[in-house]
Scaffold this motif. Structure first.
Motif, PDB file in Angstrom:
ATOM      1  N   GLU A 102      13.173  11.018  87.493  1.00  0.00           N
ATOM      2  CA  GLU A 102      12.571   9.735  87.847  1.00  0.00           C
ATOM      3  C   GLU A 102      11.504   9.908  88.919  1.00  0.00           C
ATOM      4  O   GLU A 102      10.423   9.316  88.845  1.00  0.00           O
ATOM      5  CB  GLU A 102      13.655   8.771  88.332  1.00  0.00           C
ATOM      6  N   THR A 103      11.802  10.754  89.925  1.00  0.00           N
ATOM      7  CA  THR A 103      10.831  11.018  91.000  1.00  0.00           C
ATOM      8  C   THR A 103       9.562  11.661  90.449  1.00  0.00           C
ATOM      9  O   THR A 103       8.444  11.286  90.815  1.00  0.00           O
ATOM     10  CB  THR A 103      11.456  11.943  92.066  1.00  0.00           C
ATOM     11  N   ALA A 104       9.736  12.644  89.545  1.00  0.00           N
ATOM     12  CA  ALA A 104       8.584  13.330  88.953  1.00  0.00           C
ATOM     13  C   ALA A 104       7.715  12.364  88.157  1.00  0.00           C
ATOM     14  O   ALA A 104       6.479  12.425  88.218  1.00  0.00           O
ATOM     15  CB  ALA A 104       9.061  14.475  88.067  1.00  0.00           C
ATOM     16  N   CYS A 105       8.334  11.474  87.402  1.00  0.00           N
ATOM     17  CA  CYS A 105       7.571  10.499  86.616  1.00  0.00           C
ATOM     18  C   CYS A 105       6.756   9.580  87.526  1.00  0.00           C
ATOM     19  O   CYS A 105       5.603   9.245  87.224  1.00  0.00           O
ATOM     20  CB  CYS A 105       8.513   9.676  85.739  1.00  0.00           C
ATOM     21  N   LEU A 106       7.338   9.194  88.662  1.00  0.00           N
ATOM     22  CA  LEU A 106       6.610   8.353  89.620  1.00  0.00           C
ATOM     23  C   LEU A 106       5.428   9.112  90.224  1.00  0.00           C
ATOM     24  O   LEU A 106       4.351   8.543  90.452  1.00  0.00           O
ATOM     25  CB  LEU A 106       7.553   7.880  90.729  1.00  0.00           C
ATOM     26  N   GLN A 107       5.628  10.414  90.484  1.00  0.00           N
ATOM     27  CA  GLN A 107       4.532  11.235  91.020  1.00  0.00           C
ATOM     28  C   GLN A 107       3.392  11.363  90.008  1.00  0.00           C
ATOM     29  O   GLN A 107       2.222  11.378  90.379  1.00  0.00           O
ATOM     30  CB  GLN A 107       5.065  12.626  91.404  1.00  0.00           C
ATOM     31  N   LEU A 108       3.745  11.461  88.740  1.00  0.00           N
ATOM     32  CA  LEU A 108       2.719  11.526  87.692  1.00  0.00           C
ATOM     33  C   LEU A 108       1.980  10.196  87.569  1.00  0.00           C
ATOM     34  O   LEU A 108       0.753  10.175  87.402  1.00  0.00           O
ATOM     35  CB  LEU A 108       3.352  11.899  86.352  1.00  0.00           C
ATOM     36  N   VAL A 109       2.720   9.097  87.661  1.00  0.00           N
ATOM     37  CA  VAL A 109       2.083   7.776  87.606  1.00  0.00           C
ATOM     38  C   VAL A 109       1.120   7.606  88.772  1.00  0.00           C
ATOM     39  O   VAL A 109       0.042   7.005  88.623  1.00  0.00           O
ATOM     40  CB  VAL A 109       3.153   6.662  87.624  1.00  0.00           C
ATOM     41  N   ALA A 110       1.473   8.167  89.929  1.00  0.00           N
ATOM     42  CA  ALA A 110       0.592   8.076  91.106  1.00  0.00           C
ATOM     43  C   ALA A 110      -0.749   8.746  90.840  1.00  0.00           C
ATOM     44  O   ALA A 110      -1.790   8.320  91.366  1.00  0.00           O
ATOM     45  CB  ALA A 110       1.268   8.704  92.321  1.00  0.00           C
ATOM     46  N   GLN A 111      -0.749   9.794  89.993  1.00  0.00           N
ATOM     47  CA  GLN A 111      -1.994  10.488  89.673  1.00  0.00           C
ATOM     48  C   GLN A 111      -2.897   9.647  88.770  1.00  0.00           C
ATOM     49  O   GLN A 111      -4.071   9.970  88.597  1.00  0.00           O
ATOM     50  CB  GLN A 111      -1.693  11.839  89.019  1.00  0.00           C
ATOM     51  N   LYS A 112      -2.359   8.581  88.200  1.00  0.00           N
ATOM     52  CA  LYS A 112      -3.202   7.644  87.451  1.00  0.00           C
ATOM     53  C   LYS A 112      -3.968   6.734  88.412  1.00  0.00           C
ATOM     54  O   LYS A 112      -5.039   6.234  88.082  1.00  0.00           O
ATOM     55  CB  LYS A 112      -2.343   6.799  86.512  1.00  0.00           C
ATOM     56  N   GLN A 113      -3.395   6.535  89.599  1.00  0.00           N
ATOM     57  CA  GLN A 113      -4.023   5.653  90.579  1.00  0.00           C
ATOM     58  C   GLN A 113      -5.075   6.368  91.410  1.00  0.00           C
ATOM     59  O   GLN A 113      -6.077   5.782  91.804  1.00  0.00           O
ATOM     60  CB  GLN A 113      -2.942   5.069  91.507  1.00  0.00           C
ATOM     61  N   ARG A 114      -4.833   7.657  91.681  1.00  0.00           N
ATOM     62  CA  ARG A 114      -5.801   8.449  92.447  1.00  0.00           C
ATOM     63  C   ARG A 114      -5.674   9.909  92.018  1.00  0.00           C
ATOM     64  O   ARG A 114      -4.618  10.343  91.565  1.00  0.00           O
ATOM     65  CB  ARG A 114      -5.562   8.297  93.953  1.00  0.00           C
ATOM     66  N   PRO A 115      -6.749  10.693  92.139  1.00  0.00           N
ATOM     67  CA  PRO A 115      -6.705  12.092  91.696  1.00  0.00           C
ATOM     68  C   PRO A 115      -5.673  12.895  92.482  1.00  0.00           C
ATOM     69  O   PRO A 115      -5.409  12.611  93.661  1.00  0.00           O
ATOM     70  CB  PRO A 115      -8.129  12.600  91.989  1.00  0.00           C
ATOM     71  N   GLY A 116      -5.107  13.897  91.833  1.00  0.00           N
ATOM     72  CA  GLY A 116      -4.213  14.809  92.519  1.00  0.00           C
ATOM     73  C   GLY A 116      -4.989  15.705  93.473  1.00  0.00           C
ATOM     74  O   GLY A 116      -6.226  15.690  93.513  1.00  0.00           O
TER      75      GLY A 116
ATOM     76  N   ARG B 238     -14.448   7.540  81.111  1.00  0.00           N
ATOM     77  CA  ARG B 238     -13.805   8.159  79.942  1.00  0.00           C
ATOM     78  C   ARG B 238     -12.908   9.328  80.364  1.00  0.00           C
ATOM     79  O   ARG B 238     -11.829   9.531  79.784  1.00  0.00           O
ATOM     80  CB  ARG B 238     -14.874   8.649  78.955  1.00  0.00           C
ATOM     81  N   LEU B 239     -13.358  10.083  81.370  1.00  0.00           N
ATOM     82  CA  LEU B 239     -12.515  11.164  81.886  1.00  0.00           C
ATOM     83  C   LEU B 239     -11.212  10.604  82.459  1.00  0.00           C
ATOM     84  O   LEU B 239     -10.132  11.154  82.241  1.00  0.00           O
ATOM     85  CB  LEU B 239     -13.263  11.956  82.968  1.00  0.00           C
ATOM     86  N   LYS B 240     -11.338   9.509  83.201  1.00  0.00           N
ATOM     87  CA  LYS B 240     -10.169   8.861  83.789  1.00  0.00           C
ATOM     88  C   LYS B 240      -9.228   8.364  82.703  1.00  0.00           C
ATOM     89  O   LYS B 240      -8.003   8.522  82.787  1.00  0.00           O
ATOM     90  CB  LYS B 240     -10.628   7.687  84.662  1.00  0.00           C
ATOM     91  N   GLU B 241      -9.799   7.794  81.668  1.00  0.00           N
ATOM     92  CA  GLU B 241      -8.997   7.292  80.557  1.00  0.00           C
ATOM     93  C   GLU B 241      -8.266   8.429  79.848  1.00  0.00           C
ATOM     94  O   GLU B 241      -7.100   8.299  79.473  1.00  0.00           O
ATOM     95  CB  GLU B 241      -9.913   6.555  79.568  1.00  0.00           C
ATOM     96  N   ARG B 242      -8.954   9.558  79.708  1.00  0.00           N
ATOM     97  CA  ARG B 242      -8.356  10.709  79.029  1.00  0.00           C
ATOM     98  C   ARG B 242      -7.172  11.262  79.819  1.00  0.00           C
ATOM     99  O   ARG B 242      -6.111  11.544  79.246  1.00  0.00           O
ATOM    100  CB  ARG B 242      -9.403  11.814  78.824  1.00  0.00           C
ATOM    101  N   GLN B 243      -7.352  11.406  81.135  1.00  0.00           N
ATOM    102  CA  GLN B 243      -6.263  11.975  81.919  1.00  0.00           C
ATOM    103  C   GLN B 243      -5.090  10.989  82.040  1.00  0.00           C
ATOM    104  O   GLN B 243      -3.926  11.409  82.034  1.00  0.00           O
ATOM    105  CB  GLN B 243      -6.753  12.413  83.300  1.00  0.00           C
ATOM    106  N   ASN B 244      -5.376   9.693  82.102  1.00  0.00           N
ATOM    107  CA  ASN B 244      -4.296   8.705  82.148  1.00  0.00           C
ATOM    108  C   ASN B 244      -3.496   8.705  80.847  1.00  0.00           C
ATOM    109  O   ASN B 244      -2.266   8.562  80.858  1.00  0.00           O
ATOM    110  CB  ASN B 244      -4.855   7.311  82.415  1.00  0.00           C
ATOM    111  N   SER B 245      -4.196   8.875  79.738  1.00  0.00           N
ATOM    112  CA  SER B 245      -3.517   8.929  78.439  1.00  0.00           C
ATOM    113  C   SER B 245      -2.605  10.141  78.352  1.00  0.00           C
ATOM    114  O   SER B 245      -1.485  10.055  77.824  1.00  0.00           O
ATOM    115  CB  SER B 245      -4.546   8.971  77.299  1.00  0.00           C
TER     116      SER B 245
END
Length: 394
Positions: free
Chosen positions: A282-296, A326-333
């Motif tokens: 669950e923690t890892a999934c939240l960390q991945l979702v955070a990368q949708k909001q701002r770059p790692g 489009r890059l942002k959309e690709r990485q979020n997908s």
């Protein structure tokens, strides 16, 4: 050499013997491998309780006649019985087993699990959670932007090949790194038992020594050094390394792999049980979702390092083929796909009735209401006692 190997092996095994023989119950884990002599081997570990704490101990590594269910099972039996040549009742202690998801291990008709459960009906078989994680991540990366992913894999494989099989090229890289006042790190082999850590390590080396690799390949091409194959790699690899799209993907993927690698290590801890595994997931999934909001971290450093002329660390990159949106959309997908595939692979991790009943022992599941605590877990403990009666009553 065989005599030395035998002494070393017995010394390692001797540290486990007392723990194994004194253990009231056993959970065995096994995996197959092919050694440098192209011989099939099976390595066996056991999960025991030592001084009220769980612990993984080495049991044996055994040559097997074949990789079919019968051959693998024979190797496991031989390895377990090698703990005490006089014989010990390890099957009476065995309550669970873990392996990767290969049909030879976990298949319903003719597998190691099927043969063992015929002898030990109460045996619980588990598909390794770290293996599930890697399969889920690999499924996602192959499903989304497969061409970019395969281009990256090709670059990493060719990079390792270029320096692994040529001491001359490695020596040249070392001298160039010294001249550039950088520490030389040899490219890591991408292929291995655990795919994800190998990919993460390979990417780490490439990104740390990016400028050195590019400069060396350019020198190799300009000096017409090496064979036709060497020249071909020296022209092809920099072409990919100067691609903005691929470099952006590399840095983004490194951030994703950092989260997944940390999760995999958490799964592999001796003290990690199902509650800890599910919480870490669950923690890892939240960390991945955070990368949708701002770059790692890695991706942000890459973006910041691009100058106004499109150069990265002094290397001119090709123009991006996608807009920032489009890059942002690709990485979020891809992040969404990674989370989805991993959750699908992990979905039945605690779905078995026995595993569900075992959750009453996890403090996190204790009810908050005092009235509920008085009868909490009674039916589950009764079910477990009945299920494991052969072990508890011996």
């Amino acid at each position: 050499m065989q005599a030395i190997h035998g002494v070393h092996f017995r010394d390692i095994q001797s540290n486990s013997i007392a723990l194994l023989k004194n253990a009231r119950v056993l959970f065995i884990m096994f995996d197959g491998a092919t050694d440098v002599a192209v011989c099939e081997n099976e390595i066996v570990y056991a999960h025991v309780v030592d001084e009220k704490a769980p612990r993984n101990v080495f049991v044996s590594i055994v040559n097997i006649e074949n990789a079919h269910a019968e051959g693998v099972l024979a190797g496991i039996v031989y390895g377990m019985e090698s703990v005490d040549e006089k014989g010990w009742h390890w099957k009476e202690k065995l309550i669970a087993m873990g392996s990767d998801g290969a049909s030879v291990n976990l298949g319903k008709r003719n597998s190691v699990t099927k043969h063992l459960k015929d002898q030990i009906p109460h045996l619980v078989a588990m598909h390794c959670v770290s293996h599930r994680l890697e399969l889920g991540a690999l499924d996602a990366m192959k499903a989304k932007d497969a061409k970019v992913f395969l281009d990256l894999i090709s670059v990493l494989l060719n990079l390792h090949k270029h320096y692994h099989y040529s001491p001359k090229a490695l020596r040249e890289l070392q001298l160039l790194a010294e001249a550039m006042e950088e520490k030389m790190i040899k490219p890591v082999n991408l292929q291995g038992t655990r795919w994800m850590p190998h990919l993460s390590s390979s990417l780490e080396v490439l990104l740390k020594q990016y400028c050195t690799f590019v400069a060396h390949f350019e020198n190799t091409v300009e000096g017409k050094i090496g064979t036709v194959d060497v020249q071909s790699r020296a022209k092809n690899i920099p072409k990919h390394l100067k691609s903005y799209d691929l470099l952006h993907y590399m840095h983004f993927l490194k951030d994703v792999l950092s989260v997944l690698s940390e999760l995999s290590l958490k799964f592999q801890e001796d003290r990690s049980g199902l509650p800890e595994a599910l919480e870490a997931l669950e923690t890892a999934c939240l960390q991945l979702v955070a990368q949708k909001q701002r770059p790692g971290e890695k991706l942000q450093k890459f973006i910041d390092a691009i100058d106004d002329n499109g150069k990265f660390l002094g290397v001119q990159l090709s123009k991006p083929t996608l807009t920032p949106d489009r890059l942002k959309e690709r990485q979020n997908s891809l992040i969404d796909l990674v989370i989805d595939h991993i959750n699908k692979r992990m979905g039945d991790i605690d779905s078995g009735n026995i595993l569900k009943d075992m959750q009453v022992f996890y403090p996190v599941n204790l009810p908050e209401m005092e009235q509920e605590i008085t009868v909490f877990g009674e039916s589950e403990v009764t079910t477990l006692c009945e299920y494991y009666a052969p072990v508890l009553n011996r």
